[in-house]
Design a protein around this motif. Structure first.
Motif, PDB file in Angstrom:
ATOM      1  N   ASP A  99      44.619  33.381  76.272  1.00 55.38           N
ATOM      2  CA  ASP A  99      44.295  34.504  77.145  1.00 55.38           C
ATOM      3  C   ASP A  99      45.148  35.708  76.794  1.00 55.38           C
ATOM      4  N   HIS A 100      44.493  36.857  76.773  1.00 55.60           N
ATOM      5  CA  HIS A 100      45.151  38.137  76.501  1.00 55.60           C
ATOM      6  C   HIS A 100      44.612  39.152  77.496  1.00 55.60           C
ATOM      7  N   GLY A 101      45.378  39.406  78.530  1.00 53.78           N
ATOM      8  CA  GLY A 101      44.897  40.327  79.569  1.00 53.78           C
ATOM      9  C   GLY A 101      43.656  39.767  80.232  1.00 53.78           C
ATOM     10  N   GLU A 102      42.596  40.558  80.253  1.00 53.80           N
ATOM     11  CA  GLU A 102      41.330  40.112  80.861  1.00 53.80           C
ATOM     12  C   GLU A 102      40.416  39.416  79.869  1.00 53.80           C
ATOM     13  N   HIS A 103      40.952  39.093  78.704  1.00 50.70           N
ATOM     14  CA  HIS A 103      40.133  38.529  77.641  1.00 50.70           C
ATOM     15  C   HIS A 103      40.622  37.134  77.262  1.00 50.70           C
ATOM     16  N   ARG A 104      39.691  36.325  76.826  1.00 53.35           N
ATOM     17  CA  ARG A 104      40.019  35.002  76.282  1.00 53.35           C
ATOM     18  C   ARG A 104      39.537  34.979  74.840  1.00 53.35           C
ATOM     19  N   ILE A 105      40.393  34.508  73.958  1.00 57.69           N
ATOM     20  CA  ILE A 105      40.043  34.431  72.548  1.00 57.69           C
ATOM     21  C   ILE A 105      39.968  32.962  72.150  1.00 57.69           C
ATOM     22  N   TYR A 106      38.799  32.585  71.655  1.00 52.50           N
ATOM     23  CA  TYR A 106      38.581  31.223  71.167  1.00 52.50           C
ATOM     24  C   TYR A 106      38.653  31.265  69.645  1.00 52.50           C
ATOM     25  N   ASN A 107      39.486  30.441  69.074  1.00 54.31           N
ATOM     26  CA  ASN A 107      39.590  30.359  67.631  1.00 54.31           C
ATOM     27  C   ASN A 107      38.969  29.050  67.167  1.00 54.31           C
ATOM     28  N   VAL A 108      37.964  29.156  66.311  1.00 55.56           N
ATOM     29  CA  VAL A 108      37.301  27.974  65.765  1.00 55.56           C
ATOM     30  C   VAL A 108      37.935  27.682  64.416  1.00 55.56           C
ATOM     31  N   GLU A 109      38.588  26.537  64.332  1.00 61.21           N
ATOM     32  CA  GLU A 109      39.259  26.139  63.098  1.00 61.21           C
ATOM     33  C   GLU A 109      38.473  25.019  62.433  1.00 61.21           C
ATOM     34  N   VAL A 110      38.162  25.209  61.164  1.00 60.17           N
ATOM     35  CA  VAL A 110      37.506  24.173  60.379  1.00 60.17           C
ATOM     36  C   VAL A 110      38.604  23.336  59.747  1.00 60.17           C
ATOM     37  N   ILE A 111      38.556  22.031  59.974  1.00 56.19           N
ATOM     38  CA  ILE A 111      39.558  21.125  59.414  1.00 56.19           C
ATOM     39  C   ILE A 111      39.096  20.777  57.999  1.00 56.19           C
ATOM     40  N   ARG A 112      39.809  21.325  57.032  1.00 60.90           N
ATOM     41  CA  ARG A 112      39.452  21.119  55.626  1.00 60.90           C
ATOM     42  C   ARG A 112      40.295  19.975  55.049  1.00 60.90           C
TER      43      ARG A 112
END
Length: 129
Positions: A99-112
């Motif tokens: 969470d950053h302020g009023e925003h949520r950041i989703y990070n999609v990580e590919v497991i290589r």
């Protein structure tokens, strides 16, 4: 829900970072195709819901105003996936949320596979958001 949430009447509004590149790469790679790319997006959405269960409520009752979904690694995989659709369809992914302020950041990580992750470090740092 990604297509109808506007961030005003239905929260959060979603920004799918690098989604155009994901779809373009998938369409241009016969080992992936649009159907598998759309299935991967559904998997990501399900993983986001699971990630939300572990987040402490840091927003009011309405939740975050906007959610950014970082799809850069998935877009790169759609371009690079090899001979069979299985390479893309069965990839292991991990979704984290911050969470950053009023925003949520989703990070999609590919497991290589081990050793290949360093090859893509430069590419994954450039996001379309």
């Amino acid at each position: 829900r990604w297509l109808v949430a506007d961030g005003i009447s239905q929260r959060p509004g979603y920004v799918l970072c690098d989604a155009p590149e994901l779809l373009k790469n998938a369409q241009g790679n016969p080992a992936v195709g649009l159907v598998e790319a759309l299935k991967a997006l559904v998997r990501v959405q399900e993983m986001m819901q699971a990630a939300d269960l572990y987040m402490l409520p840091s927003f009011g009752s309405g939740g975050p105003v906007k959610a950014y979904v970082q799809l850069r690694e998935l877009a790169l995989l759609a371009k690079e996936a090899g001979v069979s659709t299985q390479d893309f369809a069965n990839v292991e992914m991990k979704v984290t949320a911050d969470d950053h302020g009023e925003h949520r950041i989703y990070n999609v990580e590919v497991i290589r596979p081990e050793g290949l992750d360093k090859l893509y470090a430069d590419e994954t740092s450039r996001s379309g958001c």
